[in-house]
Design an enzyme around this catalytic site. Structure first.
Site, mmCIF file in Angstrom:
data_model
loop_
_atom_site.group_PDB
_atom_site.id
_atom_site.type_symbol
_atom_site.label_atom_id
_atom_site.label_comp_id
_atom_site.label_asym_id
_atom_site.label_seq_id
_atom_site.Cartn_x
_atom_site.Cartn_y
_atom_site.Cartn_z
ATOM 1 C CB ALA A 110 -0.966 -0.011 1.183
ATOM 2 C CD GLU A 154 6.614 11.326 -2.443
ATOM 3 O OE1 GLU A 154 7.785 11.743 -2.302
ATOM 4 O OE2 GLU A 154 6.222 10.753 -3.482
ATOM 5 C CG HIS A 171 5.852 3.155 1.660
ATOM 6 N ND1 HIS A 171 4.513 3.426 1.718
ATOM 7 C CD2 HIS A 171 6.113 2.327 2.708
ATOM 8 C CE1 HIS A 171 3.972 2.783 2.732
ATOM 9 N NE2 HIS A 171 4.924 2.114 3.359
#
Length: 309
Positions: free
Chosen positions: A47, A50, A52
């Site tokens: 999921a 930004e 990550h």
């Protein structure tokens, strides 16, 4: 011969190698290590957003163009307690692969549960110690045992030189660092700054659970942390009270904890008079959704000089 799956992407976006099995992961790691350079690892539950993406960029900065960035996508059942959101945790693999491709990830390890735990729940797990019994650990018993166990397994499978974790999960970051130090794991654990929406809400995969009104209210968490940071020069009690006052403006937000701690999450030592970095942390529920956030702040006796920036 090991077969690596490469997801369909447009010609404008490079495709990371998708490794769904341990064998495929080892094949791809052999390929990237043959090129030389270091390996950076970003473990995630998918999921991706930004926040990550920013972790991937930090990972790339640490290994450079000659190194490789590996991202894992695995919703780890060991870290979910009874009644938590394991079954409804968002799974968005196609979108995750597109983000990884756009960010130049080299390998995505996206295993099934029985690939990570082939014999079922492991008989040997990582005991996370006393830090895992407070804050998130008090609210989610067993959570950090599951987190550290899967992180240790992933470290063993990827054998990275560098691993990047977000500071939003600050207690998790502290525990992973402690595990790496105590178990002499040859990996540098890097903490990356929290990425926020324009209004201050920390990015989280669980934000998508919020309805329109809950999303409007959720920003009170970051506002409370900012108030604590801004009042820290008046002392720990003043910082905590400033945050509590802001949270009280939104009674629909059910606060689990609000604490000011030392940087290592220990209780603030009232005998210390030196200026140093501490942390303010909050956890709260909006309906069925539980959110966490934190900020650094300066711990010092009121009137004492600030530490150098």
């Amino acid at each position: 011969m090991t077969t690596t799956v490469r997801p369909p992407v447009s010609s404008a976006v490079p495709a990371p190698a998708l490794a769904p099995t341990r064998a495929a992961l080892q094949h791809e790691l052999a390929v990237v290590r043959a090129r030389g350079g270091r390996v950076a690892f970003v473990p995630t539950m998918g999921a991706l957003h930004e926040g990550h993406a920013s972790l991937v960029r930090v990972a790339r900065d640490h290994v450079g163009a000659d190194g490789a960035v590996v991202v894992s996508i695995f919703v780890n059942p060991l870290q979910f307690g009874e009644g938590e959101d394991l079954d409804r945790y968002p799974r968005t693999l196609d979108a995750d692969l597109a983000l990884c491709g756009a960010e130049g990830v080299d390998v995505v390890f996206a295993p099934a549960v029985d690939e990570v735990y082939p014999g079922g729940d492991p008989q040997v797990s990582v005991e996370p110690g006393p830090l895992a019994t407070v804050l998130e650990g008090a609210s989610r018993p067993g959570h950090f045992r599951g987190v550290l166990t899967v992180v240790a397994k992933l470290f063993g499978l990827v054998q990275p030189d560098v691993a990047v974790f977000g500071q939003k999960d600050y207690q998790q970051l502290a525990l992973v660092r402690r595990m790496a130090a105590d178990l002499c794991l040859p990996v540098e654990v890097v903490g990356a700054e929290t990425v926020r929406e324009a209004d201050g809400l920390a990015l989280s995969s669980r934000n998508r659970y919020l309805d329109t009104e809950q999303r409007r209210l959720a920003v009170v968490l970051s506002r409370a942390l900012t108030a604590a940071r801004d009042h820290a020069s008046y002392g720990v009690d003043a910082a905590r009270q400033a945050a509590a006052t802001v949270l009280a403006e939104a009674p629909q937000v059910e606060v689990d904890y609000l604490v000011v701690t030392e940087a290592d999450l220990a209780d603030v030592d009232p005998a210390r008079t030196d200026a140093r970095e501490g942390r303010v942390l909050v956890a709260a529920r909006l309906g069925a959704t539980r959110l966490i956030d934190n900020l650094p702040l300066e711990l010092r006796v009121p009137g004492a000089p600030s530490f150098p920036a």
